[in-house]
Design a protein around this motif. Structure first.
Motif, PDB file in Angstrom:
ATOM      1  N   LYS A  69       0.313  -1.545   0.020  1.00 31.33           N
ATOM      2  CA  LYS A  69      -0.192  -0.316  -0.039  1.00 31.33           C
ATOM      3  C   LYS A  69       1.045   1.013   0.063  1.00 31.33           C
ATOM      4  O   LYS A  69       2.181   1.027   0.126  1.00 31.33           O
ATOM      5  CB  LYS A  69      -1.457  -0.157   1.086  1.00 31.33           C
ATOM      6  CG  LYS A  69      -2.000  -0.753   1.643  1.00 31.33           C
ATOM      7  CD  LYS A  69      -3.104  -0.887   0.676  1.00 31.33           C
ATOM      8  CE  LYS A  69      -4.259  -1.904   1.200  1.00 31.33           C
ATOM      9  NZ  LYS A  69      -4.964  -1.916  -0.395  1.00 31.33           N
ATOM     10  N   VAL A  70       0.329   1.849  -0.468  1.00 23.35           N
ATOM     11  CA  VAL A  70       1.256   3.207  -0.189  1.00 23.35           C
ATOM     12  C   VAL A  70       0.099   4.586  -0.113  1.00 23.35           C
ATOM     13  O   VAL A  70      -1.154   4.677  -0.425  1.00 23.35           O
ATOM     14  CB  VAL A  70       1.175   4.615  -1.889  1.00 23.35           C
ATOM     15  CG1 VAL A  70       1.104   5.427  -2.217  1.00 23.35           C
ATOM     16  CG2 VAL A  70       2.591   3.049  -2.834  1.00 23.35           C
ATOM     17  N   LEU A  71       0.410   5.287   0.504  1.00 18.12           N
ATOM     18  CA  LEU A  71      -0.096   5.984   1.618  1.00 18.12           C
ATOM     19  C   LEU A  71       0.393   6.951   2.149  1.00 18.12           C
ATOM     20  O   LEU A  71       1.822   7.036   1.996  1.00 18.12           O
ATOM     21  CB  LEU A  71       0.216   5.606   3.511  1.00 18.12           C
ATOM     22  CG  LEU A  71      -0.268   3.777   3.213  1.00 18.12           C
ATOM     23  CD1 LEU A  71      -0.570   3.636   5.429  1.00 18.12           C
ATOM     24  CD2 LEU A  71      -1.795   3.760   3.085  1.00 18.12           C
ATOM     25  N   PHE A  72       0.051   8.563   2.416  1.00 17.17           N
ATOM     26  CA  PHE A  72       0.180   9.952   2.612  1.00 17.17           C
ATOM     27  C   PHE A  72      -0.297   9.655   4.302  1.00 17.17           C
ATOM     28  O   PHE A  72      -1.687  10.712   3.707  1.00 17.17           O
ATOM     29  CB  PHE A  72      -0.832  10.787   0.848  1.00 17.17           C
ATOM     30  CG  PHE A  72       0.475  10.856  -0.130  1.00 17.17           C
ATOM     31  CD1 PHE A  72       1.674  10.043  -1.077  1.00 17.17           C
ATOM     32  CD2 PHE A  72      -0.515   9.713  -1.235  1.00 17.17           C
ATOM     33  CE1 PHE A  72       1.952  10.253  -2.221  1.00 17.17           C
ATOM     34  CE2 PHE A  72      -0.024   9.075  -2.831  1.00 17.17           C
ATOM     35  CZ  PHE A  72       0.974   9.371  -2.878  1.00 17.17           C
ATOM     36  N   LEU A  73       0.620  10.325   4.592  1.00 19.92           N
ATOM     37  CA  LEU A  73      -0.190  10.737   5.802  1.00 19.92           C
ATOM     38  C   LEU A  73       1.082  12.259   6.291  1.00 19.92           C
ATOM     39  O   LEU A  73       1.199  12.649   5.178  1.00 19.92           O
ATOM     40  CB  LEU A  73       0.638   9.847   6.970  1.00 19.92           C
ATOM     41  CG  LEU A  73       0.583   8.376   6.078  1.00 19.92           C
ATOM     42  CD1 LEU A  73       1.059   7.271   8.103  1.00 19.92           C
ATOM     43  CD2 LEU A  73      -1.773   8.584   6.157  1.00 19.92           C
ATOM     44  N   GLY A 199       8.834  16.582  -2.437  1.00 20.70           N
ATOM     45  CA  GLY A 199       8.091  17.870  -2.214  1.00 20.70           C
ATOM     46  C   GLY A 199       7.927  18.347  -1.214  1.00 20.70           C
ATOM     47  O   GLY A 199       9.312  19.126  -0.543  1.00 20.70           O
ATOM     48  N   PRO A 200       7.150  19.394  -0.872  1.00 26.19           N
ATOM     49  CA  PRO A 200       7.214  20.460   0.139  1.00 26.19           C
ATOM     50  C   PRO A 200       6.798  19.503   1.565  1.00 26.19           C
ATOM     51  O   PRO A 200       6.634  17.682   1.240  1.00 26.19           O
ATOM     52  CB  PRO A 200       6.351  21.504  -0.201  1.00 26.19           C
ATOM     53  CG  PRO A 200       5.024  20.190  -1.087  1.00 26.19           C
ATOM     54  CD  PRO A 200       5.800  19.396  -1.228  1.00 26.19           C
ATOM     55  N   ALA A 201       7.566  20.329   2.704  1.00 21.64           N
ATOM     56  CA  ALA A 201       7.119  20.064   3.883  1.00 21.64           C
ATOM     57  C   ALA A 201       5.325  20.150   3.937  1.00 21.64           C
ATOM     58  O   ALA A 201       4.811  19.846   3.486  1.00 21.64           O
ATOM     59  CB  ALA A 201       7.565  21.104   4.466  1.00 21.64           C
ATOM     60  N   GLY A 202       4.814  18.014   4.655  1.00 22.18           N
ATOM     61  CA  GLY A 202       3.652  18.357   5.129  1.00 22.18           C
ATOM     62  C   GLY A 202       3.225  17.167   4.375  1.00 22.18           C
ATOM     63  O   GLY A 202       1.923  16.890   5.220  1.00 22.18           O
ATOM     64  N   VAL A 203       3.627  16.547   3.782  1.00 21.82           N
ATOM     65  CA  VAL A 203       3.283  14.829   3.475  1.00 21.82           C
ATOM     66  C   VAL A 203       4.581  13.658   4.131  1.00 21.82           C
ATOM     67  O   VAL A 203       5.577  14.331   3.336  1.00 21.82           O
ATOM     68  CB  VAL A 203       2.426  14.928   2.236  1.00 21.82           C
ATOM     69  CG1 VAL A 203       3.718  14.504   0.951  1.00 21.82           C
ATOM     70  CG2 VAL A 203       2.058  13.800   1.823  1.00 21.82           C
ATOM     71  N   THR A 204       3.983  12.841   3.962  1.00 18.39           N
ATOM     72  CA  THR A 204       5.014  11.769   4.663  1.00 18.39           C
ATOM     73  C   THR A 204       4.122  10.771   3.812  1.00 18.39           C
ATOM     74  O   THR A 204       3.330  10.010   3.976  1.00 18.39           O
ATOM     75  CB  THR A 204       4.757  11.488   6.070  1.00 18.39           C
ATOM     76  OG1 THR A 204       5.140  12.652   7.030  1.00 18.39           O
ATOM     77  CG2 THR A 204       6.265   9.839   6.225  1.00 18.39           C
ATOM     78  N   LEU A 205       4.901  10.111   2.806  1.00 17.04           N
ATOM     79  CA  LEU A 205       5.121   9.111   1.940  1.00 17.04           C
ATOM     80  C   LEU A 205       5.276   7.381   2.754  1.00 17.04           C
ATOM     81  O   LEU A 205       6.623   7.497   3.804  1.00 17.04           O
ATOM     82  CB  LEU A 205       5.894   9.021   1.179  1.00 17.04           C
ATOM     83  CG  LEU A 205       5.731   7.686   0.172  1.00 17.04           C
ATOM     84  CD1 LEU A 205       4.783   7.793  -0.780  1.00 17.04           C
ATOM     85  CD2 LEU A 205       6.849   7.854  -1.123  1.00 17.04           C
ATOM     86  N   VAL A 206       4.646   6.804   2.862  1.00 15.19           N
ATOM     87  CA  VAL A 206       4.590   5.783   3.533  1.00 15.19           C
ATOM     88  C   VAL A 206       4.218   4.469   2.683  1.00 15.19           C
ATOM     89  O   VAL A 206       3.663   4.639   2.147  1.00 15.19           O
ATOM     90  CB  VAL A 206       3.796   5.485   5.069  1.00 15.19           C
ATOM     91  CG1 VAL A 206       3.914   3.637   5.408  1.00 15.19           C
ATOM     92  CG2 VAL A 206       4.071   6.030   6.124  1.00 15.19           C
ATOM     93  N   ILE A 207       4.878   3.326   2.471  1.00 15.32           N
ATOM     94  CA  ILE A 207       4.986   2.498   1.224  1.00 15.32           C
ATOM     95  C   ILE A 207       5.215   0.908   2.806  1.00 15.32           C
ATOM     96  O   ILE A 207       5.926   0.759   3.096  1.00 15.32           O
ATOM     97  CB  ILE A 207       5.814   2.149   0.697  1.00 15.32           C
ATOM     98  CG1 ILE A 207       5.457   3.179  -0.364  1.00 15.32           C
ATOM     99  CG2 ILE A 207       5.768   1.170  -0.408  1.00 15.32           C
ATOM    100  CD1 ILE A 207       7.048   3.816  -1.586  1.00 15.32           C
ATOM    101  N   ILE A 208       4.014  -0.028   2.261  1.00  8.79           N
ATOM    102  CA  ILE A 208       3.697  -0.085   3.739  1.00  8.79           C
ATOM    103  C   ILE A 208       2.981  -2.313   2.935  1.00  8.79           C
ATOM    104  O   ILE A 208       1.981  -2.027   2.041  1.00  8.79           O
ATOM    105  CB  ILE A 208       2.777  -0.328   5.174  1.00  8.79           C
ATOM    106  CG1 ILE A 208       3.204  -1.654   5.474  1.00  8.79           C
ATOM    107  CG2 ILE A 208       1.215  -0.008   4.306  1.00  8.79           C
ATOM    108  CD1 ILE A 208       2.261  -0.792   7.439  1.00  8.79           C
TER     109      ILE A 208
END
Ligand code: PLP
Length: 362
Positions: A69-73, A199-208
């Motif tokens: 899964k690819v999550l944008f947290l 990219g810019p600050a504010g999103v954290t990518l999680v690949i799980i």
């Protein structure tokens, strides 16, 4: 583009100029909707398309298998320091961490809140100037995962070989994600704060890996469970729309550059140029041991603190900004992520040679 300088900032960091220009337009009027991008509902079809495109570009660039899964947290990479152990250790289980810098140390501190943590390797006594070789540590059989920081942003070290282990790998790739090819199938979780290489600050990518979603203990707060976000396609609550949009544009740009395989070659060229300049002089000294050297962040020192301050000021005045090292090791640091142009490195190398000539020490 004449008012732009070369920005060596470690993060938030340089983004592709085309992306910034496009973002400027889209903020005011997105796709002729008459509504700016950051004024649109995250459930509008325009924004849903943005999020879908960002995910599919990432899947293509990193060759992410279908069972991930690819999550944008939100919450930055720092929130992953507790989310990982909270979701995987349930308060009682074991995990192994490699201590290779400030960011691993912070992650280890959080992990202790959720499980039994062993740290079989630390380079702290040597000011984190290297990452371990495979034979320098072992991972206990009862470890749920082995955690490592693939690139140590502050100290300029990088794992050039992914640790070999039967255990699940978890990696903080905040400062080198998409800078080189990696085999995602070797990992359980990869995460990255966006503001270095994405990219810019504010999103954290999680690949799980999706089977891990079932491990979260029942008493985990809803927002802190990976499953919540996986089940809702990162739209459980309002996601960081603007940051996701810019990440999507950066990923399109990367595809246009020829993908990760092509950018990796460019990254190696840039780093090689700068390391060659450091190695060819006694004036500049690199922080990291040669075998551990990072292709993304290159810390170095000059003969004295005074010369370093002068170097940083004069470099800034000639359009080379953001070269001050992190306060924990001082000196200088050049951060040269994917979007940092080779011309900037060439200009820095020339500047270094000239500075040494103008300010000799005997
Ligand atoms: C910058 C950085 C972090 C911290 O990221 P935040 O998004 O500010 O929480 C964590 N890990 C690494 C490797 C970093 O470079």
């Amino acid at each position: 583009m004449t008012d732009r300088v070369f920005n060596f900032s470690p993060g938030p960091a340089t983004l592709p100029y085309e992306v910034l220009q496009q973002a400027g337009k889209d903020v005011v009027n997105f796709k002729n909707t008459g509504i700016g991008l950051i004024e649109s509902s995250h459930r509008s079809k325009e924004f849903m398309a943005v999020a879908d495109q960002a995910e599919s570009s990432l899947r293509k660039l990193m060759h992410i298998p279908d069972n991930y899964k690819v999550l944008f947290l939100q919450g930055g990479a720092s929130s992953q320091f507790f989310m990982v152990p909270m979701n995987l250790l349930g308060g009682t289980k074991n995990a192994t961490y490699l201590n290779t810098g400030t960011w691993s140390k912070k992650a280890i501190k959080e992990a202790h809140l959720f499980g039994n943590i062993s740290v079989p390797f630390s380079s702290e006594e040597d000011t984190f100037n290297r990452v371990p070789k495979q034979e320098e540590y072992t991972v206990a059989d009862n470890s749920e995962y082995l955690y490592f920081v693939s690139n140590n942003t502050i100290y300029g070290t990088q794992f050039h070989d992914i640790p070999q282990t039967k255990t699940l790998l978890v990696s903080d790739m905040s400062s080198d994600i998409l800078s080189r090819s990696i085999d995602v199938s070797k990992f359980g979780i990869i995460f990255a704060g966006a503001q270095k290489n994405l990219g810019p600050a504010g999103v954290t990518l999680v690949i799980i890996r999706d089977d891990l979603l079932a491990r979260t203990p029942d008493n985990t707060p809803t927002m802190l469970s990976y499953k919540t976000h996986a089940d809702k396609g990162s739209m459980f609550n309002t996601p960081p729309c603007f940051a996701i949009y810019v990440v999507g544009e950066v990923l399109k740009w990367l595809l246009g550059q020829g993908g990760v395989e092509a950018i990796e070659i460019k990254n190696r060229e840039k780093a090689t140029l700068l390391y060659a300049a450091i190695d060819s002089s006694d004036y500049y000294k690199g922080h990291a041991e040669k075998e551990s050297r990072s292709f993304m962040n290159i810390p170095f020192t000059l003969p004295t603190k005074e010369l370093e301050a002068q170097f940083i000021a004069e470099a800034a005045a000639s359009g080379l900004k953001g070269l001050k090292g992190h306060r924990s090791i001082g000196g200088c640091r050049a951060s040269i992520y994917n979007a940092f142009p080779k011309e900037g490195v060439e200009k820095l190398v020339l500047f270094m040679k000239e500075f040494e000539k103008q300010n000799p020490v005997d």
